[in-house]
Design a protein around this motif. Structure first.
Motif, PDB file in Angstrom:
ATOM      1  N   HIS A   1     -18.111 -11.859 -15.565  1.00 16.87           N
ATOM      2  CA  HIS A   1     -17.758 -13.270 -15.762  1.00 16.87           C
ATOM      3  C   HIS A   1     -16.418 -13.369 -16.494  1.00 16.87           C
ATOM      4  O   HIS A   1     -16.240 -12.771 -17.547  1.00 16.87           O
ATOM      5  CB  HIS A   1     -18.873 -13.955 -16.568  1.00 16.87           C
TER       6      HIS A   1
ATOM      7  N   TYR B   1     -14.071 -18.178 -20.697  1.00 15.14           N
ATOM      8  CA  TYR B   1     -14.024 -19.641 -20.562  1.00 15.14           C
ATOM      9  C   TYR B   1     -12.605 -20.183 -20.745  1.00 15.14           C
ATOM     10  O   TYR B   1     -12.288 -21.273 -20.299  1.00 15.14           O
ATOM     11  CB  TYR B   1     -14.946 -20.300 -21.588  1.00 15.14           C
TER      12      TYR B   1
ATOM     13  N   ASN C   1     -16.990 -13.472 -11.258  1.00 19.53           N
ATOM     14  CA  ASN C   1     -17.313 -14.901 -11.278  1.00 19.53           C
ATOM     15  C   ASN C   1     -16.375 -15.644 -12.229  1.00 19.53           C
ATOM     16  O   ASN C   1     -16.120 -15.181 -13.335  1.00 19.53           O
ATOM     17  CB  ASN C   1     -18.764 -15.047 -11.767  1.00 19.53           C
TER      18      ASN C   1
ATOM     19  N   HIS D   1     -14.961 -19.814 -13.609  1.00 18.30           N
ATOM     20  CA  HIS D   1     -15.033 -21.274 -13.555  1.00 18.30           C
ATOM     21  C   HIS D   1     -13.735 -21.755 -12.909  1.00 18.30           C
ATOM     22  O   HIS D   1     -12.657 -21.371 -13.374  1.00 18.30           O
ATOM     23  CB  HIS D   1     -15.165 -21.868 -14.956  1.00 18.30           C
TER      24      HIS D   1
ATOM     25  N   GLU E   1     -17.761 -20.587  -9.559  1.00 19.21           N
ATOM     26  CA  GLU E   1     -19.025 -21.117 -10.073  1.00 19.21           C
ATOM     27  C   GLU E   1     -19.057 -22.639  -9.962  1.00 19.21           C
ATOM     28  O   GLU E   1     -18.100 -23.320 -10.327  1.00 19.21           O
ATOM     29  CB  GLU E   1     -19.217 -20.683 -11.546  1.00 19.21           C
TER      30      GLU E   1
ATOM     31  N   HIS F   1     -26.045 -26.200 -14.026  1.00 18.18           N
ATOM     32  CA  HIS F   1     -24.848 -26.965 -13.667  1.00 18.18           C
ATOM     33  C   HIS F   1     -25.094 -27.910 -12.492  1.00 18.18           C
ATOM     34  O   HIS F   1     -24.743 -29.085 -12.556  1.00 18.18           O
ATOM     35  CB  HIS F   1     -23.689 -26.027 -13.311  1.00 18.18           C
TER      36      HIS F   1
ATOM     37  N   HIS G   1     -27.079 -18.323 -11.173  1.00 23.05           N
ATOM     38  CA  HIS G   1     -27.288 -18.340 -12.620  1.00 23.05           C
ATOM     39  C   HIS G   1     -28.549 -19.147 -12.845  1.00 23.05           C
ATOM     40  O   HIS G   1     -28.596 -20.336 -12.511  1.00 23.05           O
ATOM     41  CB  HIS G   1     -26.108 -19.003 -13.342  1.00 23.05           C
TER      42      HIS G   1
ATOM     43  N   GLU H   1     -28.937 -17.033 -18.052  1.00 22.22           N
ATOM     44  CA  GLU H   1     -27.938 -17.327 -19.097  1.00 22.22           C
ATOM     45  C   GLU H   1     -28.573 -18.278 -20.090  1.00 22.22           C
ATOM     46  O   GLU H   1     -27.967 -19.253 -20.532  1.00 22.22           O
ATOM     47  CB  GLU H   1     -26.710 -18.009 -18.489  1.00 22.22           C
TER      48      GLU H   1
HETATM   49 FE    FE Z   1     -20.261 -19.601 -16.141  1.00 23.36          FE
END
Ligand code: FE
Ligand code: FE
Ligand code: ZN
Length: 278
Positions: free
Chosen positions: A67, A70, A105, A107, A142, A179, A211, A256
């Motif tokens: 991942h 962020y 992965n 965002h 994602e 999400h 996820h 997660e």
């Molecule tokens: Fe994420």
């Protein structure tokens, strides 16, 4: 066999994480490529990776998910942030290309007042600079809860990004249950319809990872707040249905959920394994 595991820290290396996941009976895991709120990354540790590879084979571990942090934002209004995103992604991918059985992965990003169209343009531009014909690591966008100016709250936005990438066969999607639920896709009462829509808009063959999270916020809240399984608005049964859905049952599932230690994850992994019908 159900592919299930959770997010783990790899500060002690990949081999250590692999041992942690087998200790709680999981067979996949996710880790951050670098400090999630920062930029720093450790250099690729080949020795650790080779030991990890051997261990994974012996213990039948499945696809690992890396991942991105962020802080990575391919569509920030600030050019320095966009450039940094490219540098980080390139560096992450360089490492992943030396590994097998791993996916990346990220965002999609937050357009920060630039508007969705500009955001989508910049994200695909970033991917076009990073992905080429030799890239073998699947890259996953994602789906997001839709807070603030986050891009990727709808299937259509994700589809638009993929359409603008030259090597679209390398780009895939990760569905985060918390999400999409927050983004107003009712996976509790209308899972079939949601997946049909996904197939229509993006194509179900693009879905590579799930996820698996419950949500502290209700349907359509557009807030990203993960809950432990059964402690949110999605609920245990709906999540068990997701794992067992014919279109999803073979995908890897990554928890997660918020837990202090591995015990919470162990219980959740067991819950899904005990309720897996295949
Ligand atoms: Fe994420
Ligand atoms: Fe997620
Ligand atoms: Zn989230």
């Amino acid at each position: 066999m159900l592919k299930i595991g959770c997010h783990l820290s790899i500060t002690k290396g990949l081999l250590n994480a692999a041992k942690q996941i087998t200790s709680i009976n999981g067979n996949v895991f996710q880790y951050f490529s670098r400090s999630p709120q920062g930029f720093k990354a450790k250099p690729f540790d080949k020795e650790d990776y080779l030991k990890f590879k051997e261990y994974s084979k012996e213990n039948e571990l499945q696809t690992i998910l890396c991942h991105a942090p962020y802080t990575l934002n391919c569509c920030s209004s600030k050019k320095e942030i966009r450039d940094l995103a490219k540098i980080m992604m390139k560096d992450d991918l360089d490492k992943l290309e030396q590994m097998n059985n791993v996916m990346y992965n990220f965002h999609p990003g937050a357009h920060t007042q630039q508007g969705v169209n500009t955001g989508i343009e910049q994200i695909s531009e970033c991917l076009n600079e990073i992905v080429n014909e030799t890239t073998k690591t699947p890259i996953l966008l994602e789906l997001m809860a839709g807070k603030g100016s986050d891009i990727g709250r709808t299937f259509e936005e994700i589809k638009e990004i993929i359409d603008k990438v030259h090597f679209k066969d390398k780009i895939f999607v990760c569905l985060d249950t918390c999400h999409v639920f927050a983004a107003n896709y009712d996976i509790v009462n209308h899972l079939d319809d949601v997946l049909e829509k996904f197939d229509k808009v993006i194509g179900i063959n693009k879905l590579k990872a799930i996820h698996l999270n419950d949500s502290k916020m209700p349907l359509g809240s557009y807030k990203d707040r993960h809950a432990a399984i059964g402690e949110g608005y999605i609920g245990k049964q709906a999540l068990i249905n997701i794992v067992n859905h014919p279109l999803l049952k073979d995908l890897p599932f990554y928890l997660e959920t918020p837990h202090e230690d591995l015990v919470g994850y162990k219980q959740e992994i067991k819950l899904f394994q005990d309720n897996y019908k295949y």
